[in-house]
Design an enzyme around this catalytic site. Sequence first.
Site, mmCIF file in Angstrom:
data_model
loop_
_atom_site.group_PDB
_atom_site.id
_atom_site.type_symbol
_atom_site.label_atom_id
_atom_site.label_comp_id
_atom_site.label_asym_id
_atom_site.label_seq_id
_atom_site.Cartn_x
_atom_site.Cartn_y
_atom_site.Cartn_z
ATOM 1 N N LYS A 176 0.867 -1.184 0.000
ATOM 2 C CA LYS A 176 0.000 0.000 0.000
ATOM 3 C C LYS A 176 0.902 1.233 0.000
ATOM 4 O O LYS A 176 1.432 1.644 1.024
ATOM 5 C CB LYS A 176 -0.939 0.029 1.215
ATOM 6 C CG LYS A 176 -2.106 0.969 0.949
ATOM 7 C CD LYS A 176 -2.557 1.806 2.100
ATOM 8 C CE LYS A 176 -1.629 2.749 2.741
ATOM 9 N NZ LYS A 176 -1.255 3.952 1.975
ATOM 10 N N SER B 92 5.380 7.537 10.297
ATOM 11 C CA SER B 92 5.475 8.259 11.568
ATOM 12 C C SER B 92 5.339 7.324 12.766
ATOM 13 O O SER B 92 4.751 6.240 12.676
ATOM 14 C CB SER B 92 4.396 9.330 11.635
ATOM 15 O OG SER B 92 3.140 8.704 11.817
ATOM 16 N N VAL C 86 1.573 6.617 13.665
ATOM 17 C CA VAL C 86 0.919 5.586 12.841
ATOM 18 C C VAL C 86 1.507 4.215 13.167
ATOM 19 O O VAL C 86 0.787 3.213 13.250
ATOM 20 C CB VAL C 86 1.022 5.921 11.334
ATOM 21 C CG1 VAL C 86 0.439 4.797 10.493
ATOM 22 C CG2 VAL C 86 0.305 7.230 11.023
ATOM 23 N N GLY C 87 2.808 4.156 13.409
ATOM 24 C CA GLY C 87 3.452 2.888 13.782
ATOM 25 C C GLY C 87 2.812 2.293 15.027
ATOM 26 O O GLY C 87 2.539 1.093 15.097
ATOM 27 N N GLU D 23 9.815 1.206 10.793
ATOM 28 C CA GLU D 23 10.878 2.193 10.600
ATOM 29 C C GLU D 23 10.213 3.541 10.722
ATOM 30 O O GLU D 23 9.526 3.987 9.804
ATOM 31 C CB GLU D 23 11.533 1.953 9.225
ATOM 32 C CG GLU D 23 12.867 2.626 9.084
ATOM 33 C CD GLU D 23 12.755 3.931 8.351
ATOM 34 O OE1 GLU D 23 12.646 4.973 9.047
ATOM 35 O OE2 GLU D 23 12.769 3.943 7.122
ATOM 36 N N CYS E 116 13.832 10.431 6.793
ATOM 37 C CA CYS E 116 13.857 10.114 8.234
ATOM 38 C C CYS E 116 15.263 10.215 8.799
ATOM 39 O O CYS E 116 15.441 10.248 10.005
ATOM 40 C CB CYS E 116 13.373 8.691 8.471
ATOM 41 S SG CYS E 116 11.672 8.479 7.999
ATOM 42 N N GLU F 68 10.860 16.271 14.795
ATOM 43 C CA GLU F 68 11.463 16.160 13.467
ATOM 44 C C GLU F 68 10.800 17.206 12.560
ATOM 45 O O GLU F 68 9.573 17.247 12.452
ATOM 46 C CB GLU F 68 11.175 14.748 12.961
ATOM 47 C CG GLU F 68 11.803 14.388 11.658
ATOM 48 C CD GLU F 68 11.472 12.943 11.275
ATOM 49 O OE1 GLU F 68 10.396 12.435 11.666
ATOM 50 O OE2 GLU F 68 12.292 12.327 10.576
HETATM 51 C C1 SIN Z 1 13.611 7.238 5.017
HETATM 52 O O1 SIN Z 1 13.550 8.437 4.983
HETATM 53 O O2 SIN Z 1 12.780 6.577 5.638
HETATM 54 C C2 SIN Z 1 14.680 6.451 4.302
HETATM 55 C C3 SIN Z 1 15.878 7.208 3.992
HETATM 56 C C4 SIN Z 1 16.956 6.391 3.332
HETATM 57 O O3 SIN Z 1 16.802 5.208 3.035
HETATM 58 O O4 SIN Z 1 18.005 6.954 3.114
#
Ligand code: SIN
Length: 539
Positions: free
Chosen positions: A229, A285, A288-289, A306, A340, A438
């Site tokens: 998804k 986020s 949501v995780g 992640e 992230c 963040e």
């Molecule tokens: C992410 O922002 O979740 C992944 C970043 C990356 O794989 O470098």
Amino acid sequence: MGQFTRPMKMQWAITRQSAGPSVAAHNQMAAASAPMLRNAQRCSLSTINVKDKLSSRYLFREAAIINGKDFPSAAHFPVYDPATEAQIGVCPDLTPRQVDEAIAAASNAFSSFRRTTPFERAKLLREWRDLVMESQEDLATMITLENGKPIDEAKGEVAYAASFMDWFAGEAPRAYGDVIAPSVGANRAITIKQPIGVCAIITPWNFPAAMITRKVSAAIAAGCTVVIKPDSETPYTAIALAKLAKIAGIPDGVVNVVTTKSYLKEVGEKLCTDERIKKVSFTGSTNVGRLLMAQSSSTLKKLSLELGGNAPFIVFPDTPVADAVAAAVTSKFRGSGQTCVCANRLFVHESIYDEFCELLTETVSGFKIGNGLEEGVTHGPLIHDRAVNKVEAHVEDAVKRGGKVLVGGNRAMEVGKYFFHPTVIRDAKPGIRIMKEETFGPIAAVFKFSSEEEVVALANDVEVGLASYLLTKDINRVFRVAEQLEYGMVGVNTGIVSDCATPFGGVKFSGFGREGSKYGIEEYMTIKSITFGGVGAPY
Ligand code: SIN
């Protein structure tokens, strides 16, 4: 091997040609259902003809992919280019009941796919990888259109995405078990690893290709089937990847893509509660995780999460300032700050602070923001208005608490609604929002520190722990600091930690599970131990 052999070039050509009519038929249906568009939160005055921008027109499909086929739906949602706000297409707004068909397809396919050999799966992954790289330009164009990142960065993402296919093709035959000496002397035991089953793959908009392949390549290497998804902002790259998977010879039902916008919550819940799905892998986020984890508890699914980060980027005084700035720019401004692992808090030692701020400002002043398809553009827009609002709020808060804007600091409405000028803020104070939240945007907040102890404490003073960075030439300091940082990843003298060969993942509220590397495939396998009673001579 039968259906799992590499399709001959001829078969491939036929598949490519036959893609045409089905897209045309789908488009007719999509046009007919245009009045039924649901959930159109922004409306656009213009449209972009994506196919005219591609060399393989069939790669742009306004359809979900279930059991290897375009899946029609009466309801659709629009997708926009964040750079121009033009509509780039529509996508099926699937209900949980329609998503059930994808789960059924993945479940049926699993019964035969699980029996393929790792070598067969490796071959399929390599075939898929080759097609992805042959389509690099087209996939990059779609990424730029739906995500906004500049075309060269998008091409880089496609290569990064393909690297996971290569990597897990290599890992597939290396999923070894163990031989164990049990406590009962005459017994012998071994372990084998088996695919976990159907996996739900829920991915974000910031890497429309790489976040999918990082998960799906590992799943396929292990012998699993998937229901992907993608984020509703960036569905087309995912759909194109599924189309290429089919052309590569990956059996129908192994790679399914479902798209939805109105039923986001319900579809998420469906994927987490359906008993046929054995694993959920999610990038997004922390909030949501948490929700997905709670929903998955009733069926005890294996999870990889992640989640968000708030990366510290620590520059010790023995680092050449030019090197520190180069690494900071790569880490902070990749994807306009929307990854992230982007540096969120830049901690620079007081002895080189002024020099660092000056050079960083000069470098950032040279960026060119704009439509990522245009020549010379270095940075694109943010994904939507919520993202711009958050970035703006973080700048206002930092300034209110004593920060000084050296460059940028405001929206770039003259370029487009979702653009924000890349920003450098000096004299950032530990009490500002950026310290704890963040930003996910192009704001470099630079904090001053004086001691190692102080900066490690500041770096760790957050709930999350994904990526972190430290710059120093002192090898003792490298180990001392890297080992103290409460993060899943530490970059030393580099602004990039992402690589298919190294484990990607976090600690604390950044989630758990590792992607890429030799560990990534484990997330999609279960360990079975087999004990042989009384077969050996007692020890
Ligand atoms: C992410 O922002 O979740 C992944 C970043 C990356 O794989 O470098």
